[in-house]
Design an enzyme around this catalytic site. Structure first.
Site, PDB file in Angstrom:
ATOM      1  N   CYS A 215       0.803  -1.217   0.000  1.00 32.22           N
ATOM      2  CA  CYS A 215       0.000   0.000   0.000  1.00 32.22           C
ATOM      3  C   CYS A 215       0.841   1.275   0.000  1.00 32.22           C
ATOM      4  O   CYS A 215       0.325   2.353  -0.300  1.00 32.22           O
ATOM      5  CB  CYS A 215      -0.938   0.007   1.204  1.00 32.22           C
ATOM      6  SG  CYS A 215      -2.037  -1.423   1.283  1.00 32.22           S
TER       7      CYS A 215
ATOM      8  N   HIS B 259      12.362   1.959   5.675  1.00 34.24           N
ATOM      9  CA  HIS B 259      12.255   0.534   5.350  1.00 34.24           C
ATOM     10  C   HIS B 259      12.818  -0.270   6.511  1.00 34.24           C
ATOM     11  O   HIS B 259      13.992  -0.150   6.850  1.00 34.24           O
ATOM     12  CB  HIS B 259      13.028   0.230   4.069  1.00 34.24           C
ATOM     13  CG  HIS B 259      12.545  -0.992   3.352  1.00 34.24           C
ATOM     14  ND1 HIS B 259      12.393  -2.214   3.976  1.00 34.24           N
ATOM     15  CD2 HIS B 259      12.151  -1.193   2.069  1.00 34.24           C
ATOM     16  CE1 HIS B 259      11.949  -3.102   3.100  1.00 34.24           C
ATOM     17  NE2 HIS B 259      11.781  -2.507   1.941  1.00 34.24           N
TER      18      HIS B 259
ATOM     19  N   HIS C  79      -3.362  19.569   7.330  1.00 32.00           N
ATOM     20  CA  HIS C  79      -4.178  18.434   6.905  1.00 32.00           C
ATOM     21  C   HIS C  79      -3.366  17.144   6.972  1.00 32.00           C
ATOM     22  O   HIS C  79      -2.156  17.148   6.729  1.00 32.00           O
ATOM     23  CB  HIS C  79      -4.698  18.643   5.477  1.00 32.00           C
ATOM     24  CG  HIS C  79      -5.361  19.967   5.259  1.00 32.00           C
ATOM     25  ND1 HIS C  79      -6.603  20.266   5.773  1.00 32.00           N
ATOM     26  CD2 HIS C  79      -4.938  21.088   4.611  1.00 32.00           C
ATOM     27  CE1 HIS C  79      -6.925  21.502   5.440  1.00 32.00           C
ATOM     28  NE2 HIS C  79      -5.933  22.026   4.740  1.00 32.00           N
TER      29      HIS C  79
ATOM     30  N   HIS D 151      -3.030   6.585   5.413  1.00 32.76           N
ATOM     31  CA  HIS D 151      -3.497   5.462   4.607  1.00 32.76           C
ATOM     32  C   HIS D 151      -4.651   4.731   5.284  1.00 32.76           C
ATOM     33  O   HIS D 151      -4.545   4.297   6.435  1.00 32.76           O
ATOM     34  CB  HIS D 151      -2.343   4.492   4.357  1.00 32.76           C
ATOM     35  CG  HIS D 151      -2.780   3.169   3.801  1.00 32.76           C
ATOM     36  ND1 HIS D 151      -3.535   3.071   2.650  1.00 32.76           N
ATOM     37  CD2 HIS D 151      -2.579   1.900   4.238  1.00 32.76           C
ATOM     38  CE1 HIS D 151      -3.781   1.793   2.393  1.00 32.76           C
ATOM     39  NE2 HIS D 151      -3.215   1.074   3.344  1.00 32.76           N
TER      40      HIS D 151
ATOM     41  N   ASN E 281     -10.293  -0.001   1.576  1.00 27.83           N
ATOM     42  CA  ASN E 281      -8.849   0.091   1.411  1.00 27.83           C
ATOM     43  C   ASN E 281      -8.528  -0.115  -0.067  1.00 27.83           C
ATOM     44  O   ASN E 281      -8.523  -1.242  -0.555  1.00 27.83           O
ATOM     45  CB  ASN E 281      -8.157  -0.967   2.277  1.00 27.83           C
ATOM     46  CG  ASN E 281      -6.635  -0.899   2.192  1.00 27.83           C
ATOM     47  OD1 ASN E 281      -6.078  -0.215   1.337  1.00 27.83           O
ATOM     48  ND2 ASN E 281      -5.966  -1.623   3.071  1.00 27.83           N
TER      49      ASN E 281
END
Length: 483
Positions: A216, A295, A379, A383, A416
């Site tokens: 995602c 990562h 703002h 996700h 999603n």
């Protein structure tokens, strides 16, 4: 009263450089030159006479400086602008309520009755509404989980998004110099980026990239890649397309860790047009200010918390580990630790440092200070991975319901949609008329690997919702809803 004190402290620290140094310095310099004006005039006249006597060296030096200025102007890092974006809104007949989903799953004669009840419970608690979408290959009877249908779904979503963004911007397809397409689980040959090049007959010199397996968060990975490619390509347009193809990824088995994906992922996609042309600044919506990528895949638990595999019956699915939320929290902590110093005002950085210093050096039992990111951003686009993800981030960052609204309403209305969900959220904020010139928006995405990525945008103009075309406009008056 405490709020007023906090605002005063923030103002004082943020403007300390001006209040205690620059303004007094300017005052002293002004007083000095006011009393030495005559001497300054004499110095200017003297310099002019010297220039007339040494005209050739002065011209040579000036020419060299002009050359350096032009060289720097041509080779300096260029700003990346978001000209406009478009999100895909499927046809009404593809809506899939909880009842339709359960009935459609029962018709496959694959799922046990216990697992049908399990999926229904997940849907009822997931934060998804009754109007999310599945592709025809899944909601149709019989289902058609084949490569041809997957390509058809990809073309339907991707071309619709691109057509809309080209129409909104007035950019011709042949002007596009960079194409980046991401779809985590569907990677056909030829690639999806090649499909775009073929459909729109793009120029032979186009730089084409196809990202897969990145989950995602691939939407922001693509934005970051587009930004770096634009730095090496002056006066160029970059087209970024984010989607997830569902046709071949509806899990037809009874492993509950894999059934979770069936319940929350839905049909959707987005296309974003980036530019580094200085002339596009005035008509662009946003300027890309920062991208920060984290990562944590070096750790085995992070690497394997989202895992595509076969179940004991040989059916392929994506398993979500029970460690997923913990790994997402660790990745988010690392990401905001990197992003914070780049975006937070000095007052927040000072409070964070003092708290950390007290804890580490003096071993004081004080609570870790959580920076107030509301001072850095107007703002938030988080996700819409699921209700639990949003609840955790809302608590950790101490965000209000109003700031969480775009993410929660996107999860409710569209589900999603993987890497494209952030753009449905930004479209929601625009449709509500909340974007003002200078506003800063923080996009946060999570993905397999495990990754946490951030992008910071600054609005270049007020966004008038009456002039917008996006998937929320015909129903934005119905939101927010109580979930």
């Amino acid at each position: 009263m405490d709020t007023k004190k906090n605002h005063f402290f923030h103002f004082l620290i943020t403007h300390a450089l001006y209040l205690f140094f620059i303004i007094p310095l300017l005052g002293a310099l002004s007083a000095h030159y006011f009393f030495t004006l005559t001497a300054l005039q004499d110095a200017i006249l003297h310099t002019w006479h010297l220039l007339k006597l040494n005209l050739a060296p002065v011209l040579a030096c000036t020419s060299f400086l002009v050359f350096l200025g032009k060289f720097y102007s041509k080779n300096r890092p260029r700003n990346a602008y978001l000209v406009d974006f478009a999100c895909y809104k499927p046809k009404p007949e593809l809506m899939c309520s909880t009842e339709r989903y359960v009935e459609r799953s029962r018709q496959e004669n694959v799922f046990t009755e216990e697992n049908l009840c399990f999926q229904k419970k997940v849907l009822e608690r997931s934060g998804l509404g009754q109007k999310t979408y599945f592709p025809e290959s899944i909601v149709g009877v019989p289902a058609k989980p084949c490569l041809e249908e997957a390509r058809r779904e990809a073309g339907m979503v991707i071309f619709a998004c691109i057509d809309e963004v080209l129409e909104k911007t007035g950019v011709r397809a042949e002007e596009i110099g960079i194409v980046v397409v991401n779809s985590s689980l569907f990677g056909p040959t030829p690639s999806l980026s090649a499909m775009v090049v073929n459909h729109y007959k793009l120029v032979g010199s186009v730089k084409s990239y196809n990202l897969s397996g990145m989950g995602c968060s691939a939407g922001l990975v693509s934005i970051d890649l587009g930004k770096h490619l634009l730095k090496a390509s002056p006066n160029c347009y970059a087209l970024v397309v984010s989607t997830e193809i569902q046709t071949l990824n509806w899990y037809l088995g009874n492993d509950r860790s894999m059934l979770m994906s069936n319940c929350i992922f839905r049909l959707g996609g987005a296309a974003v047009l980036l530019s580094n042309r200085p002339s596009d600044r005035r008509r662009s919506k946003y300027q890309l200010m920062r991208t920060v990528r984290t990562h944590t895949g070096a750790h085995d638990n992070s690497y394997s918390c989202v895992w595509q595999e076969e179940d004991h019956d040989g059916r392929v699915g994506v398993a979500l580990s029970k460690d997923l939320m913990a790994m997402a929290g660790d990745a988010l902590k690392t990401n905001i630790t990197t992003l914070g110093p780049l975006v937070l005002p000095m007052s927040e950085q000072l409070l964070f440092f003092l708290t950390l210093f007290a804890r580490k050096v003096f071993k004081m039992k004080v609570k870790p200070y959580i920076p107030n990111f509301k001072l850095a951003f107007e703002h938030f686009c988080i996700h819409a991975g699921g209700k639990a993800v949003l609840n955790t981030i809302e608590k950790n960052l101490e965000l209000s319901e109003w700031r969480m609204e775009p993410s929660r309403m996107t999860l409710y209305r569209f589900g999603n949609t993987s890497s494209s969900s952030l753009w449905y959220e930004l479209a929601y904020i625009e449709a509500k008329g909340r974007i003002r010139k200078g506003d800063r928006t923080w996009q946060i995405a999570f993905g397999s690997g495990f990754k946490c990525n951030s992008a910071v945008w600054r609005a270049l103009k007020n966004i008038n919702p009456a002039m917008e075309k996006n998937p929320w406009m015909d129903e934005i008056h119905e939101f927010p809803v109580t979930i």
